[in-house]
Design an enzyme around this catalytic site. Structure first.
Site, PDB file in Angstrom:
ATOM      1  NE  ARG A  70      -3.998   1.950   2.164  1.00 35.31           N
ATOM      2  CZ  ARG A  70      -4.333   2.767   3.155  1.00 35.31           C
ATOM      3  NH1 ARG A  70      -3.720   2.673   4.319  1.00 35.31           N
ATOM      4  NH2 ARG A  70      -5.260   3.669   2.979  1.00 35.31           N
ATOM      5  CG  HIS A  74      -1.432   5.371  -0.321  1.00 38.15           C
ATOM      6  ND1 HIS A  74      -2.190   5.938   0.674  1.00 38.15           N
ATOM      7  CD2 HIS A  74      -2.229   4.452  -0.917  1.00 38.15           C
ATOM      8  CE1 HIS A  74      -3.399   5.365   0.686  1.00 38.15           C
ATOM      9  NE2 HIS A  74      -3.437   4.456  -0.262  1.00 38.15           N
ATOM     10  CG  ASN A  99      -1.405   8.926   2.732  1.00 37.04           C
ATOM     11  OD1 ASN A  99      -1.669   7.803   2.290  1.00 37.04           O
ATOM     12  ND2 ASN A  99      -0.844   9.871   2.001  1.00 37.04           N
ATOM     13  CG  HIS A 199      -8.100  -4.002  -0.919  1.00 38.23           C
ATOM     14  ND1 HIS A 199      -9.111  -3.103  -1.121  1.00 38.23           N
ATOM     15  CD2 HIS A 199      -6.985  -3.234  -0.751  1.00 38.23           C
ATOM     16  CE1 HIS A 199      -8.642  -1.869  -1.100  1.00 38.23           C
ATOM     17  NE2 HIS A 199      -7.353  -1.917  -0.875  1.00 38.23           N
TER      18      HIS A 199
HETATM   19  C1  HEM Z   1      -9.239   1.263  -5.839  1.00 37.40           C
HETATM   20  C2  HEM Z   1      -9.134   2.184  -4.938  1.00 37.40           C
HETATM   21  C3  HEM Z   1      -8.690   1.889  -3.535  1.00 37.40           C
HETATM   22  C4  HEM Z   1      -9.270   2.326  -2.407  1.00 37.40           C
HETATM   23  C5  HEM Z   1     -10.498   3.238  -2.320  1.00 37.40           C
HETATM   24  C6  HEM Z   1      -8.541   1.788  -1.286  1.00 37.40           C
HETATM   25  C7  HEM Z   1      -8.816   2.043   0.040  1.00 37.40           C
HETATM   26  C8  HEM Z   1      -8.229   1.393   1.099  1.00 37.40           C
HETATM   27  C9  HEM Z   1      -8.607   1.582   2.470  1.00 37.40           C
HETATM   28  C10 HEM Z   1      -9.691   2.525   2.964  1.00 37.40           C
HETATM   29  C11 HEM Z   1      -7.838   0.746   3.216  1.00 37.40           C
HETATM   30  C12 HEM Z   1      -7.879   0.609   4.729  1.00 37.40           C
HETATM   31  C13 HEM Z   1      -7.022   1.699   5.343  1.00 37.40           C
HETATM   32  C14 HEM Z   1      -7.235   1.883   6.826  1.00 37.40           C
HETATM   33  O1  HEM Z   1      -8.243   1.510   7.353  1.00 37.40           O
HETATM   34  O2  HEM Z   1      -6.322   2.452   7.468  1.00 37.40           O
HETATM   35  C15 HEM Z   1      -6.966   0.059   2.331  1.00 37.40           C
HETATM   36  C16 HEM Z   1      -6.024  -0.871   2.699  1.00 37.40           C
HETATM   37  C17 HEM Z   1      -5.142  -1.456   1.839  1.00 37.40           C
HETATM   38  N1  HEM Z   1      -4.980  -1.155   0.506  1.00 37.40           N
HETATM   39 FE1  HEM Z   1      -6.276  -0.137  -0.647  1.00 37.40          FE
HETATM   40  N2  HEM Z   1      -7.518   1.028  -1.757  1.00 37.40           N
HETATM   41  C18 HEM Z   1      -7.553   1.062  -3.127  1.00 37.40           C
HETATM   42  C19 HEM Z   1      -6.649   0.475  -4.000  1.00 37.40           C
HETATM   43  C20 HEM Z   1      -5.515  -0.174  -3.575  1.00 37.40           C
HETATM   44  C21 HEM Z   1      -4.412  -0.509  -4.443  1.00 37.40           C
HETATM   45  C22 HEM Z   1      -4.303  -0.138  -5.916  1.00 37.40           C
HETATM   46  C23 HEM Z   1      -3.504  -1.174  -3.661  1.00 37.40           C
HETATM   47  C24 HEM Z   1      -2.152  -1.732  -4.029  1.00 37.40           C
HETATM   48  C25 HEM Z   1      -1.682  -1.870  -5.220  1.00 37.40           C
HETATM   49  C26 HEM Z   1      -4.042  -1.249  -2.332  1.00 37.40           C
HETATM   50  C27 HEM Z   1      -3.473  -1.892  -1.276  1.00 37.40           C
HETATM   51  C28 HEM Z   1      -3.991  -1.931   0.006  1.00 37.40           C
HETATM   52  C29 HEM Z   1      -3.498  -2.813   1.049  1.00 37.40           C
HETATM   53  C30 HEM Z   1      -2.454  -3.893   0.861  1.00 37.40           C
HETATM   54  C31 HEM Z   1      -4.202  -2.492   2.211  1.00 37.40           C
HETATM   55  C32 HEM Z   1      -3.988  -3.068   3.615  1.00 37.40           C
HETATM   56  C33 HEM Z   1      -2.905  -2.241   4.304  1.00 37.40           C
HETATM   57  C34 HEM Z   1      -2.523  -2.670   5.703  1.00 37.40           C
HETATM   58  O3  HEM Z   1      -3.013  -3.654   6.216  1.00 37.40           O
HETATM   59  O4  HEM Z   1      -1.686  -1.945   6.286  1.00 37.40           O
HETATM   60  N3  HEM Z   1      -5.245  -0.600  -2.316  1.00 37.40           N
HETATM   61  N4  HEM Z   1      -7.208   0.468   1.035  1.00 37.40           N
END
Ligand code: HEM
Length: 338
Positions: A70, A74, A99, A199
């Site tokens: 992630r 970002h 973030n 995800h």
């Molecule tokens: C399509 C639009 C996307 C949205 C709206 C989105 C939104 C989010 C949100 C809201 C979270 C939880 C954050 C939190 O609660 O602190 C999250 C977690 C995560 N996102 Fe996305 N995301 C998107 C696309 C992506 C992409 C493109 C990737 C990687 C290439 C990605 C990788 C991740 C990962 C691996 C997590 C878990 C992080 C952790 O456990 O620390 N996401 N995302």
């Protein structure tokens, strides 16, 4: 014999220094392509050093794999893959809504960078360390590998909070907004679905899925009840839930199966199944996990190509979290050369 004044040496070195400095800037191509062999001669052990460091970090904490993937995402979506997100700046992109209190893994990237600095100081950028870390983290939890292109340089400053808030997608975004957001970064609908597949690992905070589990109609009712247990209607904003409840620490295609059974955690996950053109890609990845794996790697390479600083642009930070050392060095150099 004629005495050469010390001023002569002073001007000589002054012009000598600047002549070569600008000559080098001219020689370096500003739109240089990234290449997987970029450090082969300058730091041949860079990749194995990063891998050892990342493997250890993921062994210590499995969620770290998700956090690193992630962090790279970002970084790339805001001002390009330039490690700007790693700068410890309390007013810029780090405090953007998407973030703040959410992105993590900074100390792991810094440790990998310092391991590389100890073998080849000043050679490998933080942006490249992060790109390699995202790949190695994915592999460490069962994902397929891809070849990381290298040669990015680091930004001298963080991006603004406003830029991050406009360029990073939001969990409340409807499908057309998600599609155009990715399009703006040269990423297709297929890239959007494949990259969202990350995800399949990691966690989200209650504040990001509360509205969905209390109000949304396209959700499995048993799943909503289960998630409500640790995510009350008010309070508990930071309580965590796995993005993929079946195999939260394994990089597989379960994320897409969850969508099919209306068990996607975020609204932005579930909408991928709601309509074309993304719906058929989700269904394809359920039937064909190998296609997901290869598309994911290809999309990560494309994402890693977003607006890199190359050639004479940017710098190689010695510490990913700050430019203090570089600033001191440039002050020192200007004092001693002028
Ligand atoms: C399509 C639009 C996307 C949205 C709206 C989105 C939104 C989010 C949100 C809201 C979270 C939880 C954050 C939190 O609660 O602190 C999250 C977690 C995560 N996102 Fe996305 N995301 C998107 C696309 C992506 C992409 C493109 C990737 C990687 C290439 C990605 C990788 C991740 C990962 C691996 C997590 C878990 C992080 C952790 O456990 O620390 N996401 N995302």
């Amino acid at each position: 014999m004629m005495k050469i004044s010390s001023n002569y040496y002073y001007y000589y070195y002054y012009y000598y220094y600047y002549y070569y400095y600008f000559a080098i800037l001219l020689i370096l191509p500003s739109d240089a392509q990234l290449s997987s062999t970029f450090y082969d001669s300058t730091c041949p052990d860079a990749l194995s050093t990063i891998r050892t460091s990342i493997r250890q970090a993921v062994t210590n904490e499995q969620r770290m794999a998700a956090s690193l993937v992630r962090l790279h995402f970002h970084d790339c979506f805001v001002q390009g893959c330039d490690a700007s997100i790693l700068l410890d700046d309390t007013t810029g992109e780090r405090v953007a809504l998407q973030n703040n209190n959410s992105v993590r893994g900074f100390e792991v990237v810094e440790a990998a960078k310092q391991a590389v600095e100890s073998i080849c100081p000043g050679v490998v950028s933080c942006a490249d360390v992060l790109a390699v870390a995202a790949r190695d983290a994915t592999v460490a939890v069962g994902g397929s590998s891809w070849t990381v292109n290298l040669g990015r340089r680091d930004s001298p400053a963080a991006a603004t909070r406003a830029l991050a808030e406009s360029d990073l997608p939001r969990f409340t975004d409807p499908l057309p907004t998600l599609i155009s957001n990715f399009e703006n970064k040269n990423l297709s609908e297929r890239d959007l679905v494949a990259l969202s597949g990350s995800h399949t690992i990691g966690q989200a905070r209650c504040v990001t899925f509360r509205d969905r589990i209390y109000g949304n109609e396209s959700i499995d009712p048993d799943f909503a009840i289960k998630r409500r247990r640790n995510c009350p209607e008010s309070g508990g904003n930071d309580n965590l839930a796995p993005l993929d409840e079946v195999t939260p620490n394994v990089f597989d295609n379960n994320y897409f199966r969850n969508l099919q059974s209306l068990r996607g955690l975020l609204e932005s996950d579930q909408v991928l199944l709601s309509d074309e053109p993304t719906r058929s890609i989700v269904l394809e990845y359920i039937d064909n996990p190998d296609r997901f794996d290869s598309d994911f790697g290809a999309a990560m390479i494309k994402m890693g190509d977003i607006e890199p600083l190359t050639g004479g642009s940017g710098l190689i930070r010695s510490t990913c979290g700050s430019t203090l050392l570089e600033n001191r060095l440039s002050i020192y150099l200007s004092y001693h050369t002028l």
